[in-house]
Design a protein around this motif. Structure first.
Motif, PDB file in Angstrom:
ATOM      1  N   LEU A  99       0.826  -1.199   0.000  1.00  0.00           N
ATOM      2  CA  LEU A  99       0.000   0.000   0.000  1.00  0.00           C
ATOM      3  C   LEU A  99       0.866   1.257   0.000  1.00  0.00           C
ATOM      4  CD1 LEU A  99      -2.892  -0.899   2.481  1.00  0.00           C
ATOM      5  CD2 LEU A  99      -2.888  -1.007  -0.007  1.00  0.00           C
ATOM      6  N   ALA A 100       1.924   1.253   0.796  1.00  0.00           N
ATOM      7  CA  ALA A 100       2.780   2.433   0.893  1.00  0.00           C
ATOM      8  C   ALA A 100       3.472   2.739  -0.441  1.00  0.00           C
ATOM      9  CB  ALA A 100       3.821   2.229   1.997  1.00  0.00           C
ATOM     10  N   GLU A 101       3.898   1.704  -1.144  1.00  0.00           N
ATOM     11  CA  GLU A 101       4.533   1.942  -2.446  1.00  0.00           C
ATOM     12  C   GLU A 101       3.537   2.528  -3.440  1.00  0.00           C
ATOM     13  OE1 GLU A 101       8.357  -1.018  -2.719  1.00  0.00           O
ATOM     14  OE2 GLU A 101       6.568  -1.553  -3.875  1.00  0.00           O
ATOM     15  N   ALA A 102       2.278   2.126  -3.338  1.00  0.00           N
ATOM     16  CA  ALA A 102       1.267   2.650  -4.258  1.00  0.00           C
ATOM     17  C   ALA A 102       0.867   4.082  -3.925  1.00  0.00           C
ATOM     18  CB  ALA A 102       0.032   1.748  -4.250  1.00  0.00           C
ATOM     19  N   TRP A 103       1.150   4.529  -2.691  1.00  0.00           N
ATOM     20  CA  TRP A 103       0.879   5.934  -2.371  1.00  0.00           C
ATOM     21  C   TRP A 103       1.774   6.861  -3.192  1.00  0.00           C
ATOM     22  CZ3 TRP A 103       1.432   4.844   3.557  1.00  0.00           C
ATOM     23  CH2 TRP A 103       0.288   4.163   4.011  1.00  0.00           C
ATOM     24  N   ARG A 104       2.985   6.415  -3.449  1.00  0.00           N
ATOM     25  CA  ARG A 104       3.933   7.194  -4.245  1.00  0.00           C
ATOM     26  C   ARG A 104       4.561   6.291  -5.308  1.00  0.00           C
ATOM     27  NH1 ARG A 104       6.421  11.823  -2.448  1.00  0.00           N
ATOM     28  NH2 ARG A 104       7.433  11.689  -4.482  1.00  0.00           N
ATOM     29  N   PRO A 105       3.838   6.024  -6.400  1.00  0.00           N
ATOM     30  CA  PRO A 105       4.351   5.111  -7.430  1.00  0.00           C
ATOM     31  C   PRO A 105       5.688   5.539  -8.006  1.00  0.00           C
ATOM     32  CG  PRO A 105       2.027   5.591  -7.785  1.00  0.00           C
ATOM     33  CD  PRO A 105       2.491   6.528  -6.727  1.00  0.00           C
ATOM     34  N   ASP A 106       5.948   6.845  -8.034  1.00  0.00           N
ATOM     35  CA  ASP A 106       7.210   7.331  -8.587  1.00  0.00           C
ATOM     36  C   ASP A 106       8.400   6.962  -7.717  1.00  0.00           C
ATOM     37  OD1 ASP A 106       5.951   9.123  -6.753  1.00  0.00           O
ATOM     38  OD2 ASP A 106       7.455  10.631  -7.239  1.00  0.00           O
ATOM     39  N   LYS A 107       8.137   6.605  -6.449  1.00  0.00           N
ATOM     40  CA  LYS A 107       9.216   6.219  -5.534  1.00  0.00           C
ATOM     41  C   LYS A 107       9.182   4.732  -5.196  1.00  0.00           C
ATOM     42  CE  LYS A 107      10.532  10.538  -4.847  1.00  0.00           C
ATOM     43  NZ  LYS A 107      11.864  11.026  -5.309  1.00  0.00           N
ATOM     44  N   ALA A 108       8.333   3.981  -5.893  1.00  0.00           N
ATOM     45  CA  ALA A 108       8.092   2.590  -5.507  1.00  0.00           C
ATOM     46  C   ALA A 108       9.311   1.703  -5.659  1.00  0.00           C
ATOM     47  CB  ALA A 108       6.929   2.017  -6.323  1.00  0.00           C
ATOM     48  N   THR A 109      10.165   1.980  -6.624  1.00  0.00           N
ATOM     49  CA  THR A 109      11.332   1.113  -6.849  1.00  0.00           C
ATOM     50  C   THR A 109      12.613   1.699  -6.275  1.00  0.00           C
ATOM     51  OG1 THR A 109      11.710   2.123  -9.021  1.00  0.00           O
ATOM     52  CG2 THR A 109      10.314   0.158  -8.940  1.00  0.00           C
ATOM     53  N   GLU A 110      12.484   2.788  -5.526  1.00  0.00           N
ATOM     54  CA  GLU A 110      13.659   3.425  -4.949  1.00  0.00           C
ATOM     55  C   GLU A 110      13.785   3.093  -3.467  1.00  0.00           C
ATOM     56  OE1 GLU A 110      13.485   7.608  -5.557  1.00  0.00           O
ATOM     57  OE2 GLU A 110      13.103   7.455  -7.725  1.00  0.00           O
ATOM     58  N   PRO A 111      15.023   3.066  -2.929  1.00  0.00           N
ATOM     59  CA  PRO A 111      15.184   2.942  -1.472  1.00  0.00           C
ATOM     60  C   PRO A 111      14.615   4.186  -0.787  1.00  0.00           C
ATOM     61  CG  PRO A 111      17.244   2.468  -2.624  1.00  0.00           C
ATOM     62  CD  PRO A 111      16.321   3.065  -3.638  1.00  0.00           C
ATOM     63  N   TRP A 112      14.081   4.006   0.395  1.00  0.00           N
ATOM     64  CA  TRP A 112      13.482   5.116   1.126  1.00  0.00           C
ATOM     65  C   TRP A 112      14.353   5.624   2.272  1.00  0.00           C
ATOM     66  CZ3 TRP A 112       7.950   2.616   1.730  1.00  0.00           C
ATOM     67  CH2 TRP A 112       7.293   2.681   0.496  1.00  0.00           C
ATOM     68  N   LEU A 113      15.269   4.829   2.740  1.00  0.00           N
ATOM     69  CA  LEU A 113      16.048   5.178   3.922  1.00  0.00           C
ATOM     70  C   LEU A 113      17.445   5.649   3.551  1.00  0.00           C
ATOM     71  CD1 LEU A 113      15.151   2.208   6.301  1.00  0.00           C
ATOM     72  CD2 LEU A 113      14.143   4.487   6.272  1.00  0.00           C
ATOM     73  N   GLY A 114      17.865   6.742   4.166  1.00  0.00           N
ATOM     74  CA  GLY A 114      19.244   7.150   4.087  1.00  0.00           C
ATOM     75  C   GLY A 114      20.018   6.549   5.247  1.00  0.00           C
ATOM     76  N   PRO A 115      21.269   6.963   5.464  1.00  0.00           N
ATOM     77  CA  PRO A 115      22.070   6.397   6.558  1.00  0.00           C
ATOM     78  C   PRO A 115      21.422   6.583   7.926  1.00  0.00           C
ATOM     79  CG  PRO A 115      23.464   7.597   5.022  1.00  0.00           C
ATOM     80  CD  PRO A 115      22.057   7.868   4.602  1.00  0.00           C
ATOM     81  N   PHE A 116      20.904   7.789   8.195  1.00  0.00           N
ATOM     82  CA  PHE A 116      20.282   8.036   9.500  1.00  0.00           C
ATOM     83  C   PHE A 116      19.043   7.169   9.686  1.00  0.00           C
ATOM     84  CE2 PHE A 116      17.106  10.207  12.113  1.00  0.00           C
ATOM     85  CZ  PHE A 116      17.828  10.394  13.291  1.00  0.00           C
ATOM     86  N   GLY A 117      18.183   7.110   8.658  1.00  0.00           N
ATOM     87  CA  GLY A 117      16.978   6.304   8.752  1.00  0.00           C
ATOM     88  C   GLY A 117      17.281   4.831   8.923  1.00  0.00           C
ATOM     89  N   THR A 118      18.316   4.351   8.249  1.00  0.00           N
ATOM     90  CA  THR A 118      18.698   2.945   8.375  1.00  0.00           C
ATOM     91  C   THR A 118      19.143   2.619   9.795  1.00  0.00           C
ATOM     92  OG1 THR A 118      19.366   2.865   6.046  1.00  0.00           O
ATOM     93  CG2 THR A 118      20.254   1.162   7.505  1.00  0.00           C
ATOM     94  N   VAL A 119      19.983   3.475  10.357  1.00  0.00           N
ATOM     95  CA  VAL A 119      20.456   3.254  11.729  1.00  0.00           C
ATOM     96  C   VAL A 119      19.288   3.331  12.711  1.00  0.00           C
ATOM     97  CG1 VAL A 119      21.893   4.189  13.574  1.00  0.00           C
ATOM     98  CG2 VAL A 119      22.791   4.048  11.249  1.00  0.00           C
TER      99      VAL A 119
END
Length: 313
Positions: A124-144
């Motif tokens: 569902l979250a990927e369909a909210w923003r189809p233009d970002k569906a195949t991209e990673p969402w987390l940067g270094p801070f978000g990953t940690v």
């Protein structure tokens, strides 16, 4: 998406004593957001960075499901977990002595985590923003931050004596299964990355048709009884849904909205069936219980509407 993972995993089914309790729900959204939402984000990013798509993602979600049921809360090996009503009877109905677990519980817990704790909210979250569906969402801070949140939530559960049911052999085998699933997901991602994306033109498939068709296996899986026959029906329903998705993705113009439609069908069935029973733990009055069911299903429907609504190309 963090909140939706907690709702899909726990609150939508409304089987706990926090049903209808605003304070308990608020705590659950934060805690389960860390326990389910954070690893869902990490697994999704790993799959997207490896260009593995949903095959790799589902394998990683399966690894997380096995880790949750076998290594973290170890509920799959518990003889009496947290005082839930009917736990022992359910376990004994499909108990496999050589493995020390219930076949139905294994299906219910692991498939449930794959679909409701991780897969459906991500879809569902990927369909909210189809233009970002195949991209990673987390940067270094978000990953940690996600790693720390997941680690803290998991540590709290592991430290609970009720979550220490597995013996050394069961823990070791479970860890090997998790490692094998992760390794397979990485291999799938590498293979998909070398193959590239298909470019041929395909036929159009209405999203509403996808949703309606997906309701069939979702209902069958949701109504499967806690017996060997129910185990067979549930597994068959999930396999049938997977094969149908593979077939449709190969023949039609399959998009993130179609994936979201399948996810929404399973979530809607889960939320609808929750109206038919009372929580398995605690004494919850009818008013708060049905209000809870209504609110959680409404949240899912709004999330689904946001995912499936028509957009310009």
């Amino acid at each position: 998406m963090l909140a939706l993972c907690g709702i899909g995993a726990e609150l939508l089914a409304a089987y706990g004593d926090n049903t209808g309790d605003p304070g308990g729900i608020a705590f659950a959204l934060v805690f389960f957001g860390a326990l389910y939402g954070a690893p869902a984000l990490l697994a999704r990013d790993l799959a997207r960075r490896a260009s593995g798509g949903w095959p790799a993602m589902l394998l990683l979600f399966a690894a997380l499901g096995v880790a949750e049921a076998c290594l973290i809360d170890q509920a799959l090996f518990a003889t009496d977990y947290q005082g839930y009503e009917g736990w022992e009877e359910t376990r004994e109905a499909t108990f496999v002595p050589g493995l020390g677990l219930s076949a139905y519980n294994a299906y219910n817990f692991i498939a449930g985590h794959i679909i409701f704790s991780f897969g459906a909210p991500v879809a569902l979250a990927e369909a909210w923003r189809p233009d970002k569906a195949t991209e990673p969402w987390l940067g270094p801070f978000g990953t940690v931050a996600a790693i720390l949140a997941y680690g803290a939530a998991a540590a709290l559960i592991i430290s609970d004596p009720e979550s220490q049911s597995a013996d050394t052999t069961q823990l070791a085998v479970s860890a090997l299964v998790v490692a094998a699933l992760v390794a397979t997901a990485i291999a799938v991602g590498r293979r998909a990355g070398r193959r590239g994306l298909p470019t041929r033109t395909r036929r159009h498939l209405p999203v509403r048709v996808t949703f309606i068709v997906a309701l069939g296996p979702a209902i069958a899986a949701g109504l499967a009884e806690e017996t060997w026959a129910g185990f067979a029906v549930g597994v068959a329903a999930i396999v049938l849904a997977g094969l149908a998705v593979l077939c449709a993705a190969g023949r039609y113009d399959w998009t993130v909205r179609h994936v979201a439609a399948v996810a929404l069908a399973f979530l809607v069935v889960r939320g609808s069936l929750a109206f038919t029973y009372f929580p398995l733990l605690g004494d919850v009055a009818a008013g708060p219980k049905y209000l809870h069911n209504t609110v959680m299903l409404t949240i899912v429907l709004l999330a689904g509407w946001a995912a499936l609504r028509s957009r310009r190309p």
